[in-house]
Scaffold this motif. Structure first.
Motif, PDB file in Angstrom:
ATOM      1  N   ASP A 282     -49.509 -64.352  12.733  1.00 47.19           N
ATOM      2  CA  ASP A 282     -47.853 -64.655  12.920  1.00 47.19           C
ATOM      3  C   ASP A 282     -47.380 -63.174  13.292  1.00 47.19           C
ATOM      4  O   ASP A 282     -46.672 -62.643  12.149  1.00 47.19           O
ATOM      5  N   ASP A 283     -47.291 -62.957  14.660  1.00 43.80           N
ATOM      6  CA  ASP A 283     -46.713 -61.552  15.008  1.00 43.80           C
ATOM      7  C   ASP A 283     -45.232 -61.410  14.525  1.00 43.80           C
ATOM      8  O   ASP A 283     -44.716 -60.152  14.204  1.00 43.80           O
ATOM      9  N   LYS A 284     -44.402 -62.317  14.517  1.00 42.80           N
ATOM     10  CA  LYS A 284     -42.980 -62.344  13.880  1.00 42.80           C
ATOM     11  C   LYS A 284     -42.710 -61.707  12.461  1.00 42.80           C
ATOM     12  O   LYS A 284     -42.124 -61.170  12.268  1.00 42.80           O
ATOM     13  N   ARG A 285     -43.693 -62.471  11.810  1.00 40.09           N
ATOM     14  CA  ARG A 285     -43.664 -62.139  10.262  1.00 40.09           C
ATOM     15  C   ARG A 285     -44.750 -61.013   9.913  1.00 40.09           C
ATOM     16  O   ARG A 285     -44.818 -60.735   8.743  1.00 40.09           O
ATOM     17  N   ALA A 286     -45.681 -61.006  10.992  1.00 42.90           N
ATOM     18  CA  ALA A 286     -46.802 -59.963  10.648  1.00 42.90           C
ATOM     19  C   ALA A 286     -47.699 -60.460   9.323  1.00 42.90           C
ATOM     20  O   ALA A 286     -48.039 -59.775   8.520  1.00 42.90           O
ATOM     21  N   THR A 287     -47.880 -61.820   9.555  1.00 47.48           N
ATOM     22  CA  THR A 287     -48.607 -62.503   8.169  1.00 47.48           C
ATOM     23  C   THR A 287     -49.831 -63.126   8.970  1.00 47.48           C
ATOM     24  O   THR A 287     -49.867 -63.677   9.924  1.00 47.48           O
ATOM     25  N   VAL A 288     -51.047 -62.827   8.146  1.00 41.61           N
ATOM     26  CA  VAL A 288     -52.251 -63.592   8.725  1.00 41.61           C
ATOM     27  C   VAL A 288     -52.023 -64.831   8.111  1.00 41.61           C
ATOM     28  O   VAL A 288     -52.151 -65.089   6.784  1.00 41.61           O
ATOM     29  N   LEU A 289     -52.113 -65.853   8.801  1.00 42.67           N
ATOM     30  CA  LEU A 289     -51.941 -67.329   8.567  1.00 42.67           C
ATOM     31  C   LEU A 289     -53.355 -67.859   8.164  1.00 42.67           C
ATOM     32  O   LEU A 289     -53.378 -68.551   7.131  1.00 42.67           O
ATOM     33  N   PHE A 290     -54.329 -67.221   8.714  1.00 37.01           N
ATOM     34  CA  PHE A 290     -55.894 -67.738   8.333  1.00 37.01           C
ATOM     35  C   PHE A 290     -56.648 -66.682   9.011  1.00 37.01           C
ATOM     36  O   PHE A 290     -56.624 -66.125  10.100  1.00 37.01           O
ATOM     37  N   ALA A 291     -57.935 -66.390   8.168  1.00 35.96           N
ATOM     38  CA  ALA A 291     -58.901 -65.369   8.672  1.00 35.96           C
ATOM     39  C   ALA A 291     -60.179 -65.941   8.321  1.00 35.96           C
ATOM     40  O   ALA A 291     -60.176 -66.509   7.294  1.00 35.96           O
ATOM     41  N   PRO A 292     -61.144 -66.308   9.213  1.00 36.93           N
ATOM     42  CA  PRO A 292     -62.304 -66.812   9.058  1.00 36.93           C
ATOM     43  C   PRO A 292     -63.166 -66.231   8.064  1.00 36.93           C
ATOM     44  O   PRO A 292     -63.965 -66.754   7.682  1.00 36.93           O
ATOM     45  N   ASN A 293     -62.971 -64.764   8.008  1.00 31.37           N
ATOM     46  CA  ASN A 293     -64.325 -63.998   7.453  1.00 31.37           C
ATOM     47  C   ASN A 293     -63.661 -63.508   6.162  1.00 31.37           C
ATOM     48  O   ASN A 293     -64.424 -62.856   5.507  1.00 31.37           O
ATOM     49  N   ILE A 294     -62.304 -63.563   5.666  1.00 32.79           N
ATOM     50  CA  ILE A 294     -61.624 -63.424   4.724  1.00 32.79           C
ATOM     51  C   ILE A 294     -60.983 -64.320   3.925  1.00 32.79           C
ATOM     52  O   ILE A 294     -60.186 -65.296   4.665  1.00 32.79           O
ATOM     53  N   ASP A 295     -60.734 -64.373   2.543  1.00 32.51           N
ATOM     54  CA  ASP A 295     -59.973 -65.615   1.895  1.00 32.51           C
ATOM     55  C   ASP A 295     -58.482 -65.305   2.093  1.00 32.51           C
ATOM     56  O   ASP A 295     -57.612 -65.150   1.195  1.00 32.51           O
ATOM     57  N   TRP A 296     -57.900 -65.273   3.439  1.00 35.31           N
ATOM     58  CA  TRP A 296     -56.458 -65.003   3.503  1.00 35.31           C
ATOM     59  C   TRP A 296     -55.742 -66.310   4.045  1.00 35.31           C
ATOM     60  O   TRP A 296     -56.472 -66.858   5.003  1.00 35.31           O
ATOM     61  N   ARG A 297     -54.774 -66.590   3.604  1.00 34.32           N
ATOM     62  CA  ARG A 297     -54.157 -67.653   3.975  1.00 34.32           C
ATOM     63  C   ARG A 297     -52.601 -67.320   3.716  1.00 34.32           C
ATOM     64  O   ARG A 297     -52.036 -67.313   2.615  1.00 34.32           O
ATOM     65  N   HIS A 298     -51.840 -67.221   4.782  1.00 30.07           N
ATOM     66  CA  HIS A 298     -50.201 -66.842   4.703  1.00 30.07           C
ATOM     67  C   HIS A 298     -50.191 -65.543   4.048  1.00 30.07           C
ATOM     68  O   HIS A 298     -49.407 -65.366   3.148  1.00 30.07           O
ATOM     69  N   GLU A 299     -51.085 -64.645   4.404  1.00 26.45           N
ATOM     70  CA  GLU A 299     -51.050 -63.211   3.506  1.00 26.45           C
ATOM     71  C   GLU A 299     -50.126 -62.295   4.237  1.00 26.45           C
ATOM     72  O   GLU A 299     -50.052 -62.217   5.565  1.00 26.45           O
ATOM     73  N   PRO A 300     -49.157 -61.844   3.601  1.00 24.03           N
ATOM     74  CA  PRO A 300     -47.928 -60.956   4.095  1.00 24.03           C
ATOM     75  C   PRO A 300     -48.529 -59.488   4.466  1.00 24.03           C
ATOM     76  O   PRO A 300     -47.998 -58.497   3.518  1.00 24.03           O
ATOM     77  N   LEU A 301     -49.598 -59.405   5.048  1.00 18.72           N
ATOM     78  CA  LEU A 301     -50.374 -58.094   5.334  1.00 18.72           C
ATOM     79  C   LEU A 301     -49.514 -56.911   5.574  1.00 18.72           C
ATOM     80  O   LEU A 301     -49.593 -55.865   4.877  1.00 18.72           O
ATOM     81  N   LYS A 302     -48.541 -56.934   6.619  1.00 12.74           N
ATOM     82  CA  LYS A 302     -47.973 -55.966   7.018  1.00 12.74           C
ATOM     83  C   LYS A 302     -46.844 -55.438   5.904  1.00 12.74           C
ATOM     84  O   LYS A 302     -46.825 -54.217   5.450  1.00 12.74           O
ATOM     85  N   ASP A 303     -46.182 -56.343   5.336  1.00  7.33           N
ATOM     86  CA  ASP A 303     -45.445 -56.121   4.242  1.00  7.33           C
ATOM     87  C   ASP A 303     -46.184 -55.079   3.026  1.00  7.33           C
ATOM     88  O   ASP A 303     -45.514 -54.214   2.679  1.00  7.33           O
ATOM     89  N   LYS A 304     -47.177 -55.873   2.583  1.00  7.98           N
ATOM     90  CA  LYS A 304     -47.963 -55.143   1.493  1.00  7.98           C
ATOM     91  C   LYS A 304     -48.250 -53.734   1.900  1.00  7.98           C
ATOM     92  O   LYS A 304     -48.264 -52.908   0.954  1.00  7.98           O
ATOM     93  N   VAL A 305     -48.904 -53.693   3.012  1.00  9.79           N
ATOM     94  CA  VAL A 305     -49.326 -52.243   3.439  1.00  9.79           C
ATOM     95  C   VAL A 305     -48.376 -51.229   3.740  1.00  9.79           C
ATOM     96  O   VAL A 305     -48.384 -50.351   3.201  1.00  9.79           O
ATOM     97  N   GLU A 306     -47.489 -51.902   4.367  1.00 11.77           N
ATOM     98  CA  GLU A 306     -46.184 -50.789   4.488  1.00 11.77           C
ATOM     99  C   GLU A 306     -45.208 -50.540   3.360  1.00 11.77           C
ATOM    100  O   GLU A 306     -45.173 -49.285   3.057  1.00 11.77           O
ATOM    101  N   GLN A 307     -45.259 -51.220   2.253  1.00 15.56           N
ATOM    102  CA  GLN A 307     -44.946 -50.753   1.020  1.00 15.56           C
ATOM    103  C   GLN A 307     -45.500 -49.553   0.501  1.00 15.56           C
ATOM    104  O   GLN A 307     -45.049 -48.776  -0.359  1.00 15.56           O
ATOM    105  N   ARG A 308     -46.863 -49.712   0.590  1.00  9.36           N
ATOM    106  CA  ARG A 308     -47.728 -48.520  -0.141  1.00  9.36           C
ATOM    107  C   ARG A 308     -47.823 -47.493   0.588  1.00  9.36           C
ATOM    108  O   ARG A 308     -48.265 -46.445   0.284  1.00  9.36           O
ATOM    109  N   VAL A 309     -48.056 -47.391   2.100  1.00  9.84           N
ATOM    110  CA  VAL A 309     -48.554 -46.312   3.064  1.00  9.84           C
ATOM    111  C   VAL A 309     -47.095 -45.794   3.841  1.00  9.84           C
ATOM    112  O   VAL A 309     -47.107 -44.702   4.384  1.00  9.84           O
ATOM    113  N   GLY A 310     -45.952 -46.585   3.730  1.00  7.37           N
ATOM    114  CA  GLY A 310     -44.917 -46.104   4.549  1.00  7.37           C
ATOM    115  C   GLY A 310     -44.882 -46.438   5.898  1.00  7.37           C
ATOM    116  O   GLY A 310     -45.786 -47.076   6.471  1.00  7.37           O
TER     117      GLY A 310
END
Length: 97
Positions: free
Chosen positions: A69-97
């Protein structure tokens, strides 16, 4: 724009590379993909930090397979990783700026 880091998230490895404006890769760092969601975020942040050492980084881009979901920068589903509605941008941004 100056230097950026591109991150490729795969099922077996996470690769990060520092890229200049011409597309030349200046540095890279690769780590194994951990089995957990939080472990993957940790590995992404570690790869970004290691690849970016000694460089002034202006932005980080992340590529992940699946539905994003590009508006929320959330991985809704990943076929090779167990991600469902993962707020990836927010998590990485908080840690690396």
């Amino acid at each position: 724009m100056g230097l950026t880091i591109g991150v490729d998230i795969g099922g077996t490895k996470i690769a990060a590379g520092v890229v200049d404006e011409e597309g030349s890769i200046l540095d890279t760092h690769t780590v194994p993909t951990p089995p957990t969601s939080e472990g993957i975020v940790d590995a992404i942040c570690a790869a970004v930090s290691e690849a970016g050492k000694g460089h002034r980084i202006e932005a980080v881009g992340i590529g992940a397979a699946g539905y994003v979901d590009d508006k929320r920068a959330t991985v809704l589903f990943a076929p090779n990783i167990d991600w469902r509605h993962e707020p990836l941008k927010d998590k990485v941004e908080q840690r690396v700026g």
